[in-house]
Design an enzyme around this catalytic site. Structure first.
Site, mmCIF file in Angstrom:
data_model
loop_
_atom_site.group_PDB
_atom_site.id
_atom_site.type_symbol
_atom_site.label_atom_id
_atom_site.label_comp_id
_atom_site.label_asym_id
_atom_site.label_seq_id
_atom_site.Cartn_x
_atom_site.Cartn_y
_atom_site.Cartn_z
ATOM 1 N N ASP A 104 0.980 -1.235 0.258
ATOM 2 C CA ASP A 104 -0.072 -0.236 0.108
ATOM 3 C C ASP A 104 -0.252 0.534 1.403
ATOM 4 O O ASP A 104 -0.736 -0.007 2.398
ATOM 5 C CB ASP A 104 -1.368 -0.950 -0.268
ATOM 6 C CG ASP A 104 -2.516 0.006 -0.549
ATOM 7 O OD1 ASP A 104 -2.279 1.234 -0.566
ATOM 8 O OD2 ASP A 104 -3.644 -0.461 -0.753
ATOM 9 N N ASP A 300 -0.325 9.950 0.478
ATOM 10 C CA ASP A 300 -0.439 8.564 0.035
ATOM 11 C C ASP A 300 0.621 8.273 -1.016
ATOM 12 O O ASP A 300 0.628 8.872 -2.082
ATOM 13 C CB ASP A 300 -1.847 8.335 -0.530
ATOM 14 C CG ASP A 300 -2.093 6.891 -0.901
ATOM 15 O OD1 ASP A 300 -1.217 6.054 -0.637
ATOM 16 O OD2 ASP A 300 -3.150 6.600 -1.460
#
Length: 418
Positions: A104, A300
């Site tokens: 992540d 992201d």
């Protein structure tokens, strides 16, 4: 420039980082293969999922990500259980014990489920037992890492530092903060000792069963990158599930060349945030209605679609309607908002959308901005939101480089299938 439903990347974008390392010398560079989560090569490939299912899943994951950043000022952590789109195999402990973590880029803490489980979500791989590891050590409460500067909701029990993360979908993970030996790579593996991680004894919610926990790849002190001393990384994401993508770690991971565009990272953010000044459709420049905020877009890897401020989104679709002379239709899957019915897909010429970032302009090709939802219906792969995200569809066929020393993000057009 034209694209067709058959040539475009037709499945929702979610990669799986299998941790295939030839060697790990971070002072130079290491190249890893990335395998698309929906590829038959992926260990979590589900042939029963339809295109519509994958599209809806991508939207739900993207919206979860947006909501986590939107409410980051609350007491809950801005992580999502499915925020990261990569998963990574690595080993932990002595002797090494293989675990699978969802990587992540929007978080820092490394954590994995541990025995004994007070409450654990269903996990397909075996669960790590720290009592069988010679290198496992809990961190004392007086440790500098036992602080809200590094972990969410730190606590103390019987002299041992504890952590608790609460997610916006009501999932949670809690356990002991500890150090352990982590081994990365199958051939010529690299082992790092005293790596800080969360040993989770209480985790529940919507975590996927194939994963043991999360691997934080953010900019914070407890991320895997920071603990391994990695200051540069880059990746090239292929639009085809038949080809593997690449990610490079180390000093040679700098993206360079004549076509490189560099934009500075926001200085007041722990996330990978950059500043989008405006967009253009062809030569039509769309202006913000108000002053541009620094770091208004998060780069992201966990977000499929691109999310734009509503005023900018509205200006974009208005400019597109003047350029694309095809009937407007509704997305039959109910996911994307601005779609066209293309009677003859092979003849459509899409306009170039340029992202004007602080420091340079990135020209996005149709594969980065439009998404075929059926053979004849194509939709803009961007959505309105109060929180900006530069999604991974927009990053296809670019080398995207992060230089944490120079505090920049770089973009370079590339053929990532070669």
């Amino acid at each position: 420039m034209s694209i067709s439903p058959n040539s475009q990347y037709s499945l929702c974008f979610a990669l799986s980082l299998l941790g295939i390392f030839n060697s790990l010398i971070f002072s130079e560079a290491t190249t890893l293969e990335l395998i698309h989560r929906d590829s038959p090569l992926s260990p979590v490939y589900d042939p029963s999922l339809t295109h519509a299912h994958r599209l809806r899943n991508a939207l739900h994951h993207s919206l979860d990500r947006v909501n986590s950043f939107k409410h980051a000022n609350r007491t809950k952590t801005p992580l999502q259980t499915y925020g990261g789109i990569y998963f990574m195999k690595y080993s932990i402990g002595t002797p090494p014990f293989e675990v699978v973590g969802i990587a992540d880029t929007g978080s820092d803490l490394i954590w994995t489920q541990c025995r004994p489980c007070i409450r654990c979500y269903k996990q397909t791989p075996p669960i790590f037992d720290p009592s069988k590891s010679k290198s496992y050590h809990t961190l004392p409460c007086k440790s500098s890492f036992c602080s809200s500067r590094y972990v969410e909701s730190p606590g103390c029990s019987k002299g041992t530092c504890q952590y608790y993360y609460d997610y916006f979908d009501n999932s949670h993970t809690a356990g002991n903060l500890a150090t352990e030996t982590i081994t990365i790579g199958n051939e010529n593996p690299v082992t790092t000792s005293k790596t800080v991680f969360g040993c989770a004894h209480d985790s529940a919610g919507t975590f996927p069963s194939f994963a043991s926990g999360l691997i934080g790849l953010g900019r914070g002190k407890l991320s895997l990158l920071s603990q391994l001393g990695i200051r540069k990384l880059s990746y090239c994401l292929t639009p085809s599930i038949k080809n593997t993508s690449k990610i490079v770690l180390g000093e040679d991971a700098v993206v360079s060349g004549a076509e490189v565009v560099r934009t500075p990272l926001a200085t007041d953010s722990s996330k990978y945030r950059i500043t989008l000044e405006t967009l253009s459709v062809g030569i039509k420049r769309i202006e913000f209605e108000k002053d541009v905020m620094e770091g208004n877009m998060a780069v992201d890897s966990g977000t499929t679609f691109t999310f734009l401020p509503p005023a900018l989104y509205n200006g974009l679709v208005a400019a597109l309607d003047k350029t694309i002379r095809y009937p407007r239709v509704v997305d039959p899957h109910g996911v994307l908002k601005h779609c066209y019915d293309i009677g003859e897909p092979e003849k459509i010429i899409f306009p170039i959308i340029t992202a004007h970032f602080k420091g340079g302009d990135v020209k996005l090709k149709p594969i980065n901005t439009f998404f075929w939802v059926t053979d004849h219906v194509v939709c803009l792969s961007m959505l309105p939101s109060e929180v900006g995200f530069f999604g991974n569809i927009a990053q296809l066929n670019f080398w995207v480089g992060y230089d944490l020393e120079a505090s920049t993000v770089s973009f370079k057009p590339a053929d990532c299938t070669s």
